[in-house]
Write an enzyme that holds these catalytic residues in place. Structure first.
Site, PDB file in Angstrom:
ATOM      1  CG  HIS A  13      39.937  49.906  30.138  1.00 40.93           C
ATOM      2  ND1 HIS A  13      41.085  49.789  30.722  1.00 40.93           N
ATOM      3  CD2 HIS A  13      40.047  49.053  29.868  1.00 40.93           C
ATOM      4  CE1 HIS A  13      42.205  48.892  29.847  1.00 40.93           C
ATOM      5  NE2 HIS A  13      40.875  48.773  29.060  1.00 40.93           N
TER       6      HIS A  13
ATOM      7  CE  LYS B 160      44.911  40.548  32.754  1.00 43.54           C
ATOM      8  NZ  LYS B 160      44.585  41.942  32.297  1.00 43.54           N
TER       9      LYS B 160
ATOM     10  CD  GLU C  66      44.942  45.431  31.328  1.00 44.14           C
ATOM     11  OE1 GLU C  66      45.168  44.453  31.353  1.00 44.14           O
ATOM     12  OE2 GLU C  66      43.953  45.901  31.813  1.00 44.14           O
TER      13      GLU C  66
ATOM     14  CG  ASP D 149      61.048  32.570  34.477  1.00 40.29           C
ATOM     15  OD1 ASP D 149      60.283  33.100  33.757  1.00 40.29           O
ATOM     16  OD2 ASP D 149      61.448  32.032  33.950  1.00 40.29           O
TER      17      ASP D 149
HETATM   18  C1  MEV Z   1      41.430  43.468  34.272  1.00 42.29           C
HETATM   19  O1  MEV Z   1      42.974  43.638  32.706  1.00 42.29           O
HETATM   20  C2  MEV Z   1      41.855  43.610  35.490  1.00 42.29           C
HETATM   21  C3  MEV Z   1      40.643  42.963  36.283  1.00 42.29           C
HETATM   22  O2  MEV Z   1      39.615  42.924  35.358  1.00 42.29           O
HETATM   23  C4  MEV Z   1      40.751  42.729  37.642  1.00 42.29           C
HETATM   24  C5  MEV Z   1      39.171  42.480  38.388  1.00 42.29           C
HETATM   25  O3  MEV Z   1      38.910  42.186  37.643  1.00 42.29           O
HETATM   26  O4  MEV Z   1      39.485  42.186  39.072  1.00 42.29           O
HETATM   27  C6  MEV Z   1      39.997  44.571  35.954  1.00 42.29           C
END
Ligand code: MEV
Length: 403
Positions: free
Chosen positions: A360, A246, A68, A262
């Site tokens: 991004h 995430k 990513e 792992d």
């Molecule tokens: C994207 O890979 C991760 C985010 O969505 C994390 C978040 O919203 O805190 C930007």
């Protein structure tokens, strides 16, 4: 050290990592063939580095294997800000893993629990007899717990936990072996039938914690409060908590993968820990003080190993550990927790101000340029053109490439 505007070869040279990372193939086929079944090739990911990431007064070059865009840049940016303000503090608990032994067919589950607890010392000794090497290294079985479920779809059940200090290993093989070897003894003691004998990935006794304190002027005015407000949503709303976490794992997983650990175990442990109260919440907290000081904390299970598994066999995992200068699983866990906190901060800072798409898409533009057929210097030229045009599409990239 800024590595941004350099070639991969120049970056390796700057990190004095030519000998440890500049080899191909990264994973020789015979090694891969020995690691899993039915090997037909290897699968590569970009390996980036976060330079000089500050934890407990030391700086680490943190390897990240990830597909990513913007993950490495975000961690590097927050590492730089933290470095100017004392860096991250981090600590770990002892490396205690749990193995579960599920016992069924009990007419008196409460009595079975009592009989197991009465045999606690004998069971610990029997578990330790399975792994004299671990014991000689200062690890071994420390305790026995019994969890009683009066009602389940399979009837009443008693679940014995072996609590094992696994030292520098991830520990799955160690604790699984102990659970399997002790199963007949549990049956003899309780009169029940043992079914499952397996570790728990909810490694809630093997925690890593990290924190950072940043002064009010570390960010633009108002951003500190906005970060705390953004974090508040992850405390009350599981829909947000999932995305918040995430973002944390965006930082942790690439390091876990680069070091041959792992990552599914780390993921399941993190999410189960996030739900331990019965409600799924974010794994970090961010608080803004009256003076604008921002305080962030993270706590999560971190079952990482330095010995055994792919960490021992994968040449690049060995190289990654060498690059970091890491010599204990606890230090690796501390860095992993701090990188998770940094990654979360980067996401919240962007989300709470200009949004993430601008940064991004600027980084994603390089991917699009490559997809459109750009090579070498054209990749940067086309990516810059895409970012300026605001249309990060393959069509636009093809047009720019032809220009
Ligand atoms: C994207 O890979 C991760 C985010 O969505 C994390 C978040 O919203 O805190 C930007």
């Amino acid at each position: 050290m800024s590595l941004r505007h350099h070639s991969p070869q120049d970056r390796r040279t700057a990190l004095q990592a030519d000998d440890i990372l500049g080899f191909t193939p990264a994973l020789p086929e015979p090694v891969a063939d020995g690691m899993i079944e039915n090997v037909i090739g290897t699968f590569e990911l970009p390996l980036g580095v976060v330079p000089d990431f500050p934890v407990n007064g030391k700086t680490y070059n943190v390897p990240m294997a990830v597909e990513e865009p913007s993950v490495v840049a975000a961690a590097a940016h927050m590492g730089k800000i933290a470095r100017a303000h004392g860096g991250f503090r981090a600590e770990t608990t002892d490396p205690l893993m749990r193995a579960q032994v599920q016992i069924l067919g009990l007419t008196a589950p409460g009595a079975a629990r009592d009989v197991i607890m009465a045999a606690r010392e004998e069971l610990i000794a029997a578990a330790n007899a399975c792994d004299p090497v671990l014991v000689s290294l200062g690890g071994g079985c420390r305790d026995v717990e019994v969890h009683l479920f009066q009602v389940s779809p399979a009837g009443p059940m008693v679940v014995a936990h072996l609590i094992v200090d696994v030292r520098d290993a991830m520990g799955a093989n160690t604790v699984n072996t102990m659970a399997e070897r002790l199963a007949p003894r549990f049956e003899a003691l309780t009169g029940g039938t043992v079914r499952l004998r397996i570790l728990s990935n909810l490694a809630d006794l093997r925690l890593a914690r990290a924190s950072v304190i940043l002064p009010g002027d570390a960010f633009d005015p108002g951003v500190t409060r906005a970060i705390a407000e953004a974090c508040a949503l992850a405390i009350v709303d599981p829909y947000r908590a999932a995305t918040h976490n995430k973002g944390i794992m965006n930082g942790i997983d690439p390091l876990v993968i680069a070091t041959g650990n792992d990552w599914r175990a780390i993921e399941s442990g993190a999410h189960a820990y996030a739900a331990r109260s019965g409600r799924y919440v974010g794994l970090t907290t961010w608080e803004a003080g009256e003076d604008g000081v921002l305080t962030g904390q993270i706590e999560l299970p971190m079952a990482l190993g330095l010995v055994g598994g792919a960490t021992g066999t994968h040449p690049q995992a060995q190289a990654a550990l060498k690059l970091m200068g890491i010599s204990s699983a606890a230090d690796l866990a501390k860095v992993a927790a701090a990188v998770g906190l940094a990654q979360n901060l980067a996401a919240l800072r962007a989300l709470a101000s200009e949004g993430i798409q601008k940064g991004h898409m600027a980084l994603h533009a390089r991917n699009i340029a490559i997809l459109a057929g750009a090579h070498g210097a054209d990749v940067d030229r086309v990516a810059k053109g895409l970012a300026l045009s605001g249309a990060v599409t393959v069509e636009k990239a093809k047009e720019l490439l032809g220009a």
